[in-house]
Design a protein around this motif. Structure first.
Motif: not given
Length: 611
Positions: A184-187, A190-194, A276-288, A308-310
């Motif tokens: 759900x988190x776009x690329x 995810x970059x903005x969140x990081x 981009x999708x995998x970075x977004x997916x991992x960032x979405x997983x780690x965010x909460x 590490x997760x990747x």
């Protein structure tokens, strides 16, 4: 242990639910074959029940695949109303069907698709159905049931085709967990969140990254690392070693910083940066997880955890891991038992954080050394080496030093370098720069140490890996007419090395220089170095809060009698420098900051396109 903890031993609720359904389907197939088709359950049921067992292995790996195989066979036996005891070899065959399909899909062919399904199904059938089960039936009936072989040869392709068709259906593949929905988190999100939260001013330490990794299941503990620290040369060393390990056939993760053009460059596997999708997916997983931490991680700690997760998710054989800053308290130092630690060299840099002497900085870098783990020292400083030797001795870590006198350059020009390193003959290096021969010696020594410690690297892999290495912004030719070189040297030692390279390739010829620096560097020394090779200096302000203004930078050159100009934009500076280089027929070098590289390349493209 609570219920949730117990559940994690076997998988998620979804994993257990789907596995139970597949077991039930396998049992129903057995009953159907016996009753509706009026075939002997003992012989026929174990022919058709493979499809759900293979599917469980593909979806959930060898453990769950084996459990489904075992459960379905024993339950099917109960419902088949046989008077004989269970045939253990037949049961073993069912287990092997699930285990082998899981091993193939999880560890051998990880890329999802028809190739993975066909390979998993074929190997499962050959091992479990065509070898183990017929042996069991021979023991059971006293005869080799040879008619089962052509039966399997007919049924196996049908089962595999059904699996391919089923898993191509997006809804089905999503339901059983074969594929994931796009995050759900776009690329961009995810970059903005990081980047968005300025987490830079936390107290140094490994507590935050430790807490974050623990909540992720400690993915770093599933990986093998070569851990690299040092003031300069880390990136080139890491890229060369990763290229060599890839040439040897290993699946190799590479973690470096900073990036030069795209954020995704920071983490790559076998030369392909994270999607981009995998970075977004991992960032979405780690965010909460991050959002609920009381002491939130720094930006680099968050990026390290994502990496590490990747790497763990993709089953890397080895990860070449570059420290971000220092070593002792760097987030990458959360790893426990690397195969090798490397310190490429020590110079004065980041003195406000790491210390204002070589010894203090060496102490921080030596923090990556681990007990009983070999360490490679690549530098020349005696003060730094003494600190590193003391730390290695305390931890019982074998310490190796690079003998750079082993290097013999056979040819060197702007097309690359051919060299010998004693027994390593005719090594071709496409990367330019006087310092790259130094880096090659470091990498070749590292390969020798890894070989000594059981990590096989052939001479051919060394040659192929170095010959195919790519590493941007390190004395890189980015244009031929006029000749434009970009080098990311950004501290006194890095700039001095770049200046040596200019003199090595161009002799006494002066070059035009585009340059910008950070205000927290020794910019007067950098200006002195650049001034020694500069015909005309084009100063810019790098896009960074720490940047020294172009006007102040240009004044330093002017005060030393060197022609210099200040520009508000990189594009304007580049256009003027190109015009000057064409008029004087001299090369142009861009030097002083890695942060300029991306903008220089973009501006060059715009100028070439007449924009």
């Amino acid at each position: 242990m609570n219920k949730k903890s117990k559940l994690k031993l076997f998988g998620s609720v979804k994993t257990l639910t789907v596995s139970a359904m597949l077991t039930a389907i396998s049992v129903v197939i057995g009953i159907f074959c016996k009753t509706a088709l009026n075939f002997d359950g003992g012989l026929f049921r174990i022919t058709f029940e493979n499809l759900p067992i293979i599917l469980s292995g593909i979806l959930f790996g060898p453990v769950i695949g084996g459990v489904v195989g075992l459960s379905s066979d024993l339950i099917s036996y109960i419902f088949s109303s046989q008077v004989y005891p269970p045939n253990l070899l037949v049961t073993l065959g069912a287990i092997i069907v699930g285990v082998s399909s899981g091993i193939v899909s999880r560890y051998i062919i990880r890329k999802k698709g028809n190739v993975q399904i066909i390979a998993s199904g074929t190997i499962a059938h050959v091992l479990g159905s065509m070898i183990i089960k017929p042996i069991g039936l021979y023991q059971f009936y006293g005869i080799l049931v040879l008619w089962r072989i052509p039966l399997y040869l007919a049924i196996a392709p049908i089962e595999i085709l059904i699996l391919c068709l089923m898993l191509r259906r997006k809804n089905f593949a999503l339901t059983v967990g074969y594929i994931s929905e796009k995050p759900k988190m776009s690329y961009k999100d995810s970059i903005e969140y990081i980047h968005k939260i300025n987490w830079c001013f936390c107290n140094p330490g490994l507590e935050r990254i430790g807490e974050l990794c623990k909540k992720l299941g400690n993915p770093q503990n599933k990986l093998k690392f070569i851990h690299v620290a040092g003031t300069n040369g880390k990136g080139s060393f890491c890229s060369m070693l990763a290229s060599i390990l890839k040439a040897q056939g290993y699946k190799v993760g590479l973690f470096t910083s900073p990036y030069v053009r795209t954020f995704n460059e920071r983490m790559a596997i076998n030369g392909e940066m994270i999607s981009n999708d995998e970075l977004s997916e991992l960032t979405e997983k780690i965010q909460p997880i991050v959002d609920t931490m009381q002491d939130k991680p720094t930006e680099f700690e968050l990026i390290s955890a994502i990496a590490f997760e990747y790497f763990a998710n993709n089953g890397c054989d080895y990860v070449v891991l570059e420290c971000g800053l220092g070593g002792r308290l760097d987030s990458t130092n959360i790893i426990q038992s690397p195969a090798l630690t490397v310190i490429t060299g020590i110079a004065l840099d980041h003195t406000s954080i790491l210390g204002d002497t070589i010894e203090k900085i060496a102490f921080e870098k030596a923090g990556i050394i681990k007990k009983d783990t070999p360490c490679l020292w690549c530098g020349a400083s005696k003060e730094a080496k003494d600190v590193i030797e003391n730390r290695s001795r305390e931890l019982g870590a074998p310490l190796y030093a690079v003998d750079h006198s082993r290097v013999e350059i056979k040819s060197l020009d702007l097309n690359g370098t051919t060299l010998d390193f004693k027994e390593h003959k005719n090594i071709f290096l496409p990367l330019l720069g006087e310092y790259q021969t130094f880096n090659v010696a470091n990498v070749l020594t590292a390969c020798e140490i890894l070989n000594e410690n059981g990590i096989e690297i052939s001479e051919q892999s060394i040659k192929n890996g170095i010959a195919s290495v790519v590493w941007h912004a390190r004395f890189e030719i980015i244009n031929k007419n006029p000749l434009i070189i970009a080098d990311g040297g950004h501290n006194p030692e890095g700039v001095a090395s770049a200046v040596k390279s200019v003199k090595l390739y161009f002799g006494e010829q002066k070059l035009n220089v585009i340059t910008g620096v950070m205000a927290d560097k020794d910019y007067r020394f950098i200006a002195e170095q650049i001034g020694s090779i500069g015909a005309e200096i084009f100063c810019i302000t790098p896009n960074n809060p720490r940047a020294l203004t172009a006007e102040k930078y240009a004044e330093i050159y002017k005060s030393n009698g060197i022609k210099a100009h200040a520009y508000q934009s990189i594009k304007d500076a580049l256009a003027s420098a190109i015009d000057s280089s064409r008029e004087k027929n001299i090369p142009l070098i861009c030097l002083g900051s890695l942060y300029m590289y991306c903008e220089i390349c973009d501006a060059l493209e715009e100028i070439a396109n007449g924009q």
